[in-house]
Design an enzyme around this catalytic site. Sequence first.
Site, PDB file in Angstrom:
ATOM      1  N   ALA A 152       0.829  -1.201   0.000  1.00 29.74           N
ATOM      2  CA  ALA A 152       0.000   0.000   0.000  1.00 29.74           C
ATOM      3  C   ALA A 152       0.861   1.249   0.000  1.00 29.74           C
ATOM      4  O   ALA A 152       2.032   1.205   0.364  1.00 29.74           O
ATOM      5  CB  ALA A 152      -0.899   0.015   1.231  1.00 29.74           C
ATOM      6  N   ASN A 153       0.262   2.331  -0.410  1.00 32.82           N
ATOM      7  CA  ASN A 153       0.863   3.646  -0.244  1.00 32.82           C
ATOM      8  C   ASN A 153       0.220   4.316   0.957  1.00 32.82           C
ATOM      9  O   ASN A 153      -0.953   4.101   1.222  1.00 32.82           O
ATOM     10  CB  ASN A 153       0.600   4.507  -1.471  1.00 32.82           C
ATOM     11  CG  ASN A 153       1.492   4.116  -2.621  1.00 32.82           C
ATOM     12  OD1 ASN A 153       2.612   3.672  -2.419  1.00 32.82           O
ATOM     13  ND2 ASN A 153       0.998   4.275  -3.822  1.00 32.82           N
ATOM     14  N   ARG A 154       0.999   5.137   1.630  1.00 27.34           N
ATOM     15  CA  ARG A 154       0.420   5.934   2.701  1.00 27.34           C
ATOM     16  C   ARG A 154      -0.308   7.102   2.067  1.00 27.34           C
ATOM     17  O   ARG A 154       0.304   7.959   1.443  1.00 27.34           O
ATOM     18  CB  ARG A 154       1.519   6.504   3.598  1.00 27.34           C
ATOM     19  CG  ARG A 154       2.173   5.481   4.460  1.00 27.34           C
ATOM     20  CD  ARG A 154       3.173   6.106   5.423  1.00 27.34           C
ATOM     21  NE  ARG A 154       4.143   5.102   5.781  1.00 27.34           N
ATOM     22  CZ  ARG A 154       3.925   4.131   6.658  1.00 27.34           C
ATOM     23  NH1 ARG A 154       2.775   4.076   7.306  1.00 27.34           N
ATOM     24  NH2 ARG A 154       4.839   3.232   6.905  1.00 27.34           N
TER      25      ARG A 154
END
Lengths: 229, 229
Positions: free
Chosen positions: A38-40
Amino acid sequence: EIVAAIETALGGGPLAGRRVLVTSGPTHEPIDPVRYIANRSSGAQGTAIAGALAGLGADVVFVTGPAEVPPPAGVQVVAVETAAQMAEAVRAALPVDAGVFAAAVADWRVASASDRKLKKTRDGIPALEFAENPDILKTVARMTEGRPGLVVGFAAETDDVVAHATAKRARKGCDWIVANDVSPATGIMGGSENAVVLITADGVEDWPRMSKAEVAQRLAARIASALGG
Amino acid sequence: EIVAAIETALGGGPLAGRRVLVTSGPTHEPIDPVRYIANRSSGAQGTAIAGALAGLGADVVFVTGPAEVPPPAGVQVVAVETAAQMAEAVRAALPVDAGVFAAAVADWRVASASDRKLKKTRDGIPALEFAENPDILKTVARMTEGRPGLVVGFAAETDDVVAHATAKRARKGCDWIVANDVSPATGIMGGSENAVVLITADGVEDWPRMSKAEVAQRLAARIASALGG
């Protein structure tokens, strides 16, 4: 602002009749049924921008990954999980007058995500092979037919913000880049404020630190101006 | 249940004076400042279990990764992000009478997470090296001094649930394993219901599908029984 609110209530506003696409939030790229990369991204800035554009009367298509904040009122929400799904949703939303690509899209996905949970083996860690995801911003910015009149990209950087973002603008072929420094020390990631640099053909504008809602209002007003609203 | 509520209100309940540790939620393992690897876990089941144990009068230490649901009332919350931080928080919480390890802990972390955002290179994808995370459940279950009287592990499986979970119980050295099938088709992951199998020294118990709150109540009652409450 009161005038704007009244105009909007009456179906007016500087962006009335304009169709605008906004992408927002992270993407989640599955490794197996229980793990993902995931990306933040809380989705807060993209959500605020979509809300501000709708507030100026635009017909907003809001393509969002799994964000922490709920989508704004008054927009058409298309919820996706992966970069590939986001690319497809963007394709389906075209044509638009302007596209604002605020999502933190994963550059890579796991080439062959497992449909069973990966197990630790005696040999240790299972090998993951990565594949490059579609570049949504570049694809739209470089369309030869039906390109939105204005394409706005985002750059989340941790160092050399202006240099990286200026290079990104040229590489992608977009009109504007909204860049910010997401180093943990800035408190911007997951926070309520943002400090952005707007990079256009005319150069670099340093905006002061302000709330994400104010960044959104200011950007929406600039977009309205650029579209001749 | 009314009697239990009154007992608890009066500082009683079958677990009064007992200290219980519950881990819950996913862990997030950073790749760089903007990317991470995560497990899918809403934290709903672990949160319900911690709440149910507190409801029976236990003094609950609740060590939680970044979950979607808020922690229950009446417990001591220790919020962590990575598996390494969770391992440290568990160490700090000992000794306890019972430990319930419901968190979906990442088996692996990126060996040297970057403090700068990784960039696409001409060569393509940056290489990620993985390292094995501490095995929290096994470490606690195999303590030779100060081991909790009851150690309960969880197994989220997508196939051969009972076989995998039975093997896990032996491998980790824990007393019980609560196993479930988290295949997307079951709707358990992120849902409000659960269908678990409880594996103990006495064998395999198939619990019917019920709400996560009911699973929590039933498990908490079993723990109280096991601790002689």
